[in-house]
Scaffold this motif. Structure first.
Motif, PDB file in Angstrom:
ATOM      1  N   VAL A  74      36.941  42.526  33.341  1.00 36.95           N
ATOM      2  CA  VAL A  74      36.256  41.375  32.759  1.00 36.95           C
ATOM      3  C   VAL A  74      37.188  40.604  31.833  1.00 36.95           C
ATOM      4  O   VAL A  74      37.854  41.196  30.978  1.00 36.95           O
ATOM      5  CB  VAL A  74      35.007  41.841  31.960  1.00 36.95           C
ATOM      6  N   GLY A  75      37.229  39.282  31.983  1.00 35.82           N
ATOM      7  CA  GLY A  75      37.999  38.435  31.076  1.00 35.82           C
ATOM      8  C   GLY A  75      38.673  37.297  31.811  1.00 35.82           C
ATOM      9  O   GLY A  75      38.723  37.270  33.046  1.00 35.82           O
ATOM     10  N   PRO A  76      39.222  36.330  31.043  1.00 37.51           N
ATOM     11  CA  PRO A  76      39.826  35.140  31.656  1.00 37.51           C
ATOM     12  C   PRO A  76      40.967  35.443  32.622  1.00 37.51           C
ATOM     13  O   PRO A  76      41.203  34.674  33.553  1.00 37.51           O
ATOM     14  CB  PRO A  76      40.342  34.341  30.451  1.00 37.51           C
ATOM     15  N   HIS A  77      41.685  36.556  32.424  1.00 39.60           N
ATOM     16  CA  HIS A  77      42.817  36.874  33.290  1.00 39.60           C
ATOM     17  C   HIS A  77      42.440  37.817  34.445  1.00 39.60           C
ATOM     18  O   HIS A  77      43.309  38.240  35.205  1.00 39.60           O
ATOM     19  CB  HIS A  77      43.952  37.511  32.473  1.00 39.60           C
ATOM     20  N   ALA A  78      41.156  38.158  34.551  1.00 40.75           N
ATOM     21  CA  ALA A  78      40.744  39.161  35.540  1.00 40.75           C
ATOM     22  C   ALA A  78      41.111  38.741  36.965  1.00 40.75           C
ATOM     23  O   ALA A  78      41.664  39.536  37.736  1.00 40.75           O
ATOM     24  CB  ALA A  78      39.241  39.419  35.435  1.00 40.75           C
ATOM     25  N   GLU A  79      40.839  37.490  37.323  1.00 43.18           N
ATOM     26  CA  GLU A  79      41.097  37.056  38.696  1.00 43.18           C
ATOM     27  C   GLU A  79      42.586  37.116  39.035  1.00 43.18           C
ATOM     28  O   GLU A  79      42.979  37.657  40.074  1.00 43.18           O
ATOM     29  CB  GLU A  79      40.568  35.634  38.918  1.00 43.18           C
ATOM     30  N   SER A  80      43.428  36.590  38.139  1.00 43.07           N
ATOM     31  CA  SER A  80      44.865  36.563  38.442  1.00 43.07           C
ATOM     32  C   SER A  80      45.446  37.973  38.475  1.00 43.07           C
ATOM     33  O   SER A  80      46.348  38.263  39.270  1.00 43.07           O
ATOM     34  CB  SER A  80      45.610  35.698  37.419  1.00 43.07           C
ATOM     35  N   LEU A  81      44.931  38.869  37.640  1.00 38.85           N
ATOM     36  CA  LEU A  81      45.445  40.237  37.639  1.00 38.85           C
ATOM     37  C   LEU A  81      45.005  41.001  38.891  1.00 38.85           C
ATOM     38  O   LEU A  81      45.760  41.825  39.412  1.00 38.85           O
ATOM     39  CB  LEU A  81      45.002  40.972  36.376  1.00 38.85           C
ATOM     40  N   LEU A  82      43.793  40.734  39.371  1.00 34.98           N
ATOM     41  CA  LEU A  82      43.368  41.367  40.625  1.00 34.98           C
ATOM     42  C   LEU A  82      44.177  40.833  41.796  1.00 34.98           C
ATOM     43  O   LEU A  82      44.444  41.559  42.754  1.00 34.98           O
ATOM     44  CB  LEU A  82      41.870  41.143  40.856  1.00 34.98           C
ATOM     45  N   SER A 106      45.613  43.250  47.525  1.00 35.12           N
ATOM     46  CA  SER A 106      46.183  42.465  48.627  1.00 35.12           C
ATOM     47  C   SER A 106      45.341  41.261  49.022  1.00 35.12           C
ATOM     48  O   SER A 106      45.704  40.545  49.944  1.00 35.12           O
ATOM     49  CB  SER A 106      46.336  43.386  49.835  1.00 35.12           C
ATOM     50  N   ARG A 107      44.196  41.027  48.376  1.00 33.77           N
ATOM     51  CA  ARG A 107      43.289  39.979  48.837  1.00 33.77           C
ATOM     52  C   ARG A 107      43.418  38.681  48.036  1.00 33.77           C
ATOM     53  O   ARG A 107      43.901  38.688  46.903  1.00 33.77           O
ATOM     54  CB  ARG A 107      41.825  40.446  48.742  1.00 33.77           C
ATOM     55  N   ASP A 108      42.948  37.588  48.638  1.00 36.81           N
ATOM     56  CA  ASP A 108      42.855  36.311  47.938  1.00 36.81           C
ATOM     57  C   ASP A 108      41.562  36.334  47.127  1.00 36.81           C
ATOM     58  O   ASP A 108      40.471  36.078  47.659  1.00 36.81           O
ATOM     59  CB  ASP A 108      42.844  35.166  48.952  1.00 36.81           C
ATOM     60  N   ILE A 109      41.678  36.639  45.840  1.00 32.24           N
ATOM     61  CA  ILE A 109      40.496  36.858  45.004  1.00 32.24           C
ATOM     62  C   ILE A 109      39.711  35.562  44.790  1.00 32.24           C
ATOM     63  O   ILE A 109      38.505  35.590  44.567  1.00 32.24           O
ATOM     64  CB  ILE A 109      40.905  37.476  43.645  1.00 32.24           C
ATOM     65  N   SER A 110      40.384  34.423  44.883  1.00 30.55           N
ATOM     66  CA  SER A 110      39.696  33.148  44.663  1.00 30.55           C
ATOM     67  C   SER A 110      38.603  32.900  45.709  1.00 30.55           C
ATOM     68  O   SER A 110      37.682  32.123  45.474  1.00 30.55           O
ATOM     69  CB  SER A 110      40.695  31.991  44.669  1.00 30.55           C
ATOM     70  N   LYS A 111      38.707  33.558  46.858  1.00 27.72           N
ATOM     71  CA  LYS A 111      37.695  33.396  47.905  1.00 27.72           C
ATOM     72  C   LYS A 111      36.430  34.218  47.637  1.00 27.72           C
ATOM     73  O   LYS A 111      35.419  34.033  48.307  1.00 27.72           O
ATOM     74  CB  LYS A 111      38.275  33.810  49.258  1.00 27.72           C
ATOM     75  N   ILE A 112      36.494  35.142  46.669  1.00 22.74           N
ATOM     76  CA  ILE A 112      35.346  36.000  46.367  1.00 22.74           C
ATOM     77  C   ILE A 112      34.521  35.323  45.271  1.00 22.74           C
ATOM     78  O   ILE A 112      34.985  35.181  44.138  1.00 22.74           O
ATOM     79  CB  ILE A 112      35.805  37.399  45.905  1.00 22.74           C
ATOM     80  N   THR A 170      30.973  39.737  39.984  1.00 27.65           N
ATOM     81  CA  THR A 170      29.653  39.736  39.346  1.00 27.65           C
ATOM     82  C   THR A 170      29.453  38.522  38.449  1.00 27.65           C
ATOM     83  O   THR A 170      28.359  38.318  37.922  1.00 27.65           O
ATOM     84  CB  THR A 170      29.450  41.026  38.538  1.00 27.65           C
ATOM     85  N   GLY A 171      30.503  37.711  38.255  1.00 26.17           N
ATOM     86  CA  GLY A 171      30.399  36.507  37.440  1.00 26.17           C
ATOM     87  C   GLY A 171      31.707  35.743  37.517  1.00 26.17           C
ATOM     88  O   GLY A 171      32.662  36.180  38.160  1.00 26.17           O
ATOM     89  N   PRO A 172      31.803  34.575  36.848  1.00 31.27           N
ATOM     90  CA  PRO A 172      33.037  33.769  36.923  1.00 31.27           C
ATOM     91  C   PRO A 172      34.283  34.543  36.513  1.00 31.27           C
ATOM     92  O   PRO A 172      35.325  34.441  37.166  1.00 31.27           O
ATOM     93  CB  PRO A 172      32.758  32.615  35.960  1.00 31.27           C
ATOM     94  N   ASN A 173      34.181  35.325  35.430  1.00 30.86           N
ATOM     95  CA  ASN A 173      35.323  36.099  34.941  1.00 30.86           C
ATOM     96  C   ASN A 173      35.033  37.598  34.954  1.00 30.86           C
ATOM     97  O   ASN A 173      35.584  38.348  34.145  1.00 30.86           O
ATOM     98  CB  ASN A 173      35.691  35.670  33.514  1.00 30.86           C
ATOM     99  N   ALA A 174      34.155  38.020  35.843  1.00 32.81           N
ATOM    100  CA  ALA A 174      33.728  39.426  35.840  1.00 32.81           C
ATOM    101  C   ALA A 174      33.748  40.008  37.251  1.00 32.81           C
ATOM    102  O   ALA A 174      33.245  39.396  38.196  1.00 32.81           O
ATOM    103  CB  ALA A 174      32.322  39.541  35.248  1.00 32.81           C
ATOM    104  N   PHE A 175      34.353  41.180  37.350  1.00 33.40           N
ATOM    105  CA  PHE A 175      34.467  41.887  38.627  1.00 33.40           C
ATOM    106  C   PHE A 175      34.139  43.365  38.412  1.00 33.40           C
ATOM    107  O   PHE A 175      34.249  43.880  37.307  1.00 33.40           O
ATOM    108  CB  PHE A 175      35.894  41.788  39.175  1.00 33.40           C
ATOM    109  N   MET A 176      33.754  44.042  39.495  1.00 31.26           N
ATOM    110  CA  MET A 176      33.699  45.496  39.502  1.00 31.26           C
ATOM    111  C   MET A 176      34.560  45.962  40.669  1.00 31.26           C
ATOM    112  O   MET A 176      34.432  45.440  41.781  1.00 31.26           O
ATOM    113  CB  MET A 176      32.277  46.018  39.644  1.00 31.26           C
ATOM    114  N   SER A 197      31.650  40.378  47.867  1.00 27.62           N
ATOM    115  CA  SER A 197      32.629  41.440  47.654  1.00 27.62           C
ATOM    116  C   SER A 197      33.630  41.432  48.802  1.00 27.62           C
ATOM    117  O   SER A 197      33.431  40.744  49.805  1.00 27.62           O
ATOM    118  CB  SER A 197      31.943  42.811  47.553  1.00 27.62           C
ATOM    119  N   ALA A 198      34.710  42.184  48.639  1.00 28.50           N
ATOM    120  CA  ALA A 198      35.729  42.268  49.697  1.00 28.50           C
ATOM    121  C   ALA A 198      36.398  43.632  49.643  1.00 28.50           C
ATOM    122  O   ALA A 198      36.599  44.201  48.565  1.00 28.50           O
ATOM    123  CB  ALA A 198      36.774  41.166  49.531  1.00 28.50           C
ATOM    124  N   TYR A 199      36.731  44.141  50.813  1.00 31.70           N
ATOM    125  CA  TYR A 199      37.540  45.357  50.909  1.00 31.70           C
ATOM    126  C   TYR A 199      39.001  44.972  50.660  1.00 31.70           C
ATOM    127  O   TYR A 199      39.489  43.969  51.189  1.00 31.70           O
ATOM    128  CB  TYR A 199      37.385  45.971  52.303  1.00 31.70           C
TER     129      TYR A 199
END
Length: 267
Positions: free
Chosen positions: A63-71, A76-82, A108-114, A87-89
């Motif tokens: 969770v946080g502003p950098h979550a997407e770029s760090l994932l 190996s996935r393009d996280i911006s598409k999620i 789970t939200g704009p800056n939140a993932f599980m 969800s994505a494997y």
């Protein structure tokens, strides 16, 4: 269960069904049940539905502003598409480009993932990439994962969860089931249409009992982890490290597999 440091809220249910609770991924896990044969469990999930406790998977909130770029960096996935509700494997690689873990990433939200992963080094990779960045990495062992798999799973859930039939593959929704707050995801590890029900530890026994009791007329039965092993092998779903050279190294080369060698290049 001598080496287990994680405890399932359903441990008493598993023991009552005849399990010795062998360790997997730090949690006492029902590999087999005394009352149900593996072939019965296999048939139930392929033809009706079966309920499994897969809480031994590790659940990590990112969770946080950098979550997407760090994932993006860690997997190996393009996280911006999620988008939220999708969800994505995904696979995780080391510096040599070799496979070290796989996971499902839920937005789970704009800056939140599980991130839900197995017995590889995924958690360490997530923590390592987060240092000094605006992201919180929260390992959540209170969250339990009940997997209801099989062709009749949707018929059962449709009686209790509005809109579940319209939920697409690899999507999830926040809802209530038998009065409990849950996140239901149309994912699984069997090759059948199925759903994972993420719930609080305190709610897991009620949900487990209610699904089995109310699903009895549909033929829903409790199924142990080894049945999951049979099902995923039939469906060519890999299980790290048992299907990898870490477990069975080649004599003339170091352990480590590329995504192409594993048939995971689609990730």
């Amino acid at each position: 269960m001598a080496n287990s440091w994680r405890i399932s809220a359903l441990a008493h249910r598993h023991r009552a069904l005849g399990s010795a609770l062998e360790d997997w991924n730090g949690m006492g896990t029902a590999w087999t049940y005394g009352a149900t044969s593996l072939s019965e469990a296999h048939e139930a999930i392929r033809t009706r539905a079966g309920l499994m406790d897969v809480s031994g998977l590790k659940k990590v909130h990112y969770v946080g502003p950098h979550a997407e770029s760090l994932l993006e960096y860690a997997t190996s996935r393009d996280i911006s598409k999620i988008y939220p509700g999708k969800s994505a494997y995904a696979t995780m690689l080391n510096e040599a480009g070799k496979f070290v873990d796989d996971c499902v990433i839920y937005r789970t939200g704009p800056n939140a993932f599980m991130v839900v992963h197995g017995a590889g080094s995924g958690h360490e990779m997530l923590v390592r990439s987060a240092q000094g960045r605006q992201v919180a990495v929260l390992f959540d062992d209170d969250l339990h994962d009940l997997s209801l798999q099989g062709p009749l799973a949707v018929d059962f859930l449709a009686e209790h969860v509005p809109g579940i039939r319209e939920l697409p593959y690899f999507h999830h929704l926040q809802t209530r089931l038998f009065g409990c707050s849950v996140m239901i995801s149309r994912t699984g590890y069997t090759g059948e249409r199925g759903y994972e029900i993420f719930c609080k530890a305190a709610d897991a026994p009620l949900l487990w009992d209610s699904i089995l009791e109310k699903g009895r007329t549909l033929g829903i039965i409790p199924c142990a982890f080894t049945a999951l092993d049979w099902l995923r092998v039939e469906s060519y779903l890999l299980f790290f490290p048992y299907d990898n050279s870490e477990k069975y190294p080649f004599a003339d080369q170091p352990a480590g597999d590329t995504l192409w060698e594993l048939g995971l290049d689609f990730t």
